[in-house]
Design an enzyme around this catalytic site. Sequence first.
Site, PDB file in Angstrom:
ATOM      1  N   CYS A 269       0.806  -1.228   0.029  1.00 20.29           N
ATOM      2  CA  CYS A 269      -0.008  -0.073  -0.075  1.00 20.29           C
ATOM      3  C   CYS A 269       0.815   1.214   0.064  1.00 20.29           C
ATOM      4  O   CYS A 269       0.748   2.277  -0.625  1.00 20.29           O
ATOM      5  CB  CYS A 269      -1.000  -0.079   1.154  1.00 20.29           C
ATOM      6  SG  CYS A 269      -0.392   0.295   2.973  1.00 20.29           S
ATOM      7  N   HIS A 317      -2.490   1.478   6.892  1.00 13.17           N
ATOM      8  CA  HIS A 317      -2.731   1.222   5.345  1.00 13.17           C
ATOM      9  C   HIS A 317      -3.219   2.733   4.915  1.00 13.17           C
ATOM     10  O   HIS A 317      -3.616   3.634   5.533  1.00 13.17           O
ATOM     11  CB  HIS A 317      -4.373   0.541   5.336  1.00 13.17           C
ATOM     12  CG  HIS A 317      -4.520  -0.088   3.990  1.00 13.17           C
ATOM     13  ND1 HIS A 317      -3.455  -0.745   3.329  1.00 13.17           N
ATOM     14  CD2 HIS A 317      -5.289   0.479   3.049  1.00 13.17           C
ATOM     15  CE1 HIS A 317      -4.121  -1.153   2.003  1.00 13.17           C
ATOM     16  NE2 HIS A 317      -4.960   0.003   1.899  1.00 13.17           N
ATOM     17  N   HIS A 329      -6.060   1.930  -4.089  1.00 18.71           N
ATOM     18  CA  HIS A 329      -5.144   1.474  -3.092  1.00 18.71           C
ATOM     19  C   HIS A 329      -4.637  -0.088  -3.401  1.00 18.71           C
ATOM     20  O   HIS A 329      -5.325  -0.723  -4.417  1.00 18.71           O
ATOM     21  CB  HIS A 329      -5.486   1.319  -1.673  1.00 18.71           C
ATOM     22  CG  HIS A 329      -6.633   0.561  -1.508  1.00 18.71           C
ATOM     23  ND1 HIS A 329      -6.869  -0.291  -0.160  1.00 18.71           N
ATOM     24  CD2 HIS A 329      -7.748  -0.213  -2.511  1.00 18.71           C
ATOM     25  CE1 HIS A 329      -7.794  -1.290  -0.160  1.00 18.71           C
ATOM     26  NE2 HIS A 329      -8.569  -1.029  -1.477  1.00 18.71           N
TER      27      HIS A 329
END
Length: 354
Positions: A269, A317, A329
Amino acid sequence: MAAHRKPRQSPLSGHTARTAVTIALAGAATATGFDGTGHAEPRFTPAQVKARVDKLYQEAETATQKYDGAKEKADAAQHRLNTLRDEAARRQERLNTARDALGSIAAAQYRDGGIAPAWQLALSSDPDRYLDDAAFAERAGDRQATAVARVREQLREIEQLRGASRVELTALRSRQAELRRQKRSITGKLDQARRLLAQLTPAQRAEATGDGAAAGHASRSASGTRDELEQAGSAAAPDARAAAAVAYAYAKLGSPYVWGATGPNAFDCSGLVQAAYHSAGISLPRTTYAQIDAGRRVSRSELQPGDLVFFYSGISHVGIYIGGGRMIHAPNPSAPVRVAPIDEMPFAGATRVA
């Protein structure tokens, strides 16, 4: 008297023995269930599998960010160590040259130093020349003393470089040990998630991981991607660099998630975010923990395309906001880079870096 004693009963005879064996086997099975080896995964409903897998992926993502941070520090330590070693080698070469020069001077003095200066003057066929030579020798002696002092200083500097190298080597080994620990944590959680997903039917797995939506994004044509980019409101990006980062992220739809990867063909990510902004001429830190502080914080109501959106209380994240309540993402190993609503995870904050 001994003949009248009753024979001793075995504590494990008959029904008692069978009961003990049954209890022992049950205990062994229970112990095996706890340590997670030698047995199949417990059976869960699809909803339970999804919840557990999501939790495992979140934990793996947290470990991945720690791995990324440790790797960044290990790479920096290795670079510093290499620089120190190169500099020490250069200093050592200069020191060797200086030592050779001092050795030549010392050898010449040994050969010529057996006659006192007064006798050398008396025996000289050219006293005026000798006096000139003596003055030169005195100046040479001063230069020799300076050269000796320089050699000593070089020795001290080299020892300092070697000491600094030892410190960096210790730091590097510590970082490498941390990398190994985080790698074991990541692979363990991902393996457990894979075993859980293997219990589901293909349709259930697709629902649990969102693979159907990801496949749809990956199969779109280039023109479709451009249309979606326009619909996402790229014109509302704060500047051209934010728009360029969003465009890069769109171009990577369908790329696989690989923990620790920063592109160009696979990403985790924070690696996707870093690569997207690198393509726009902006250098970002490697981890989510550092990326959230790499720009100006903005509220959720202020979000514009290109903003970084962060999730979970541990800031584990990150995605790139594209407008309309959506982001691009790199989710986890079960799903490629894709578009997703920012509501699908607990929102933790946002940063505008461009």
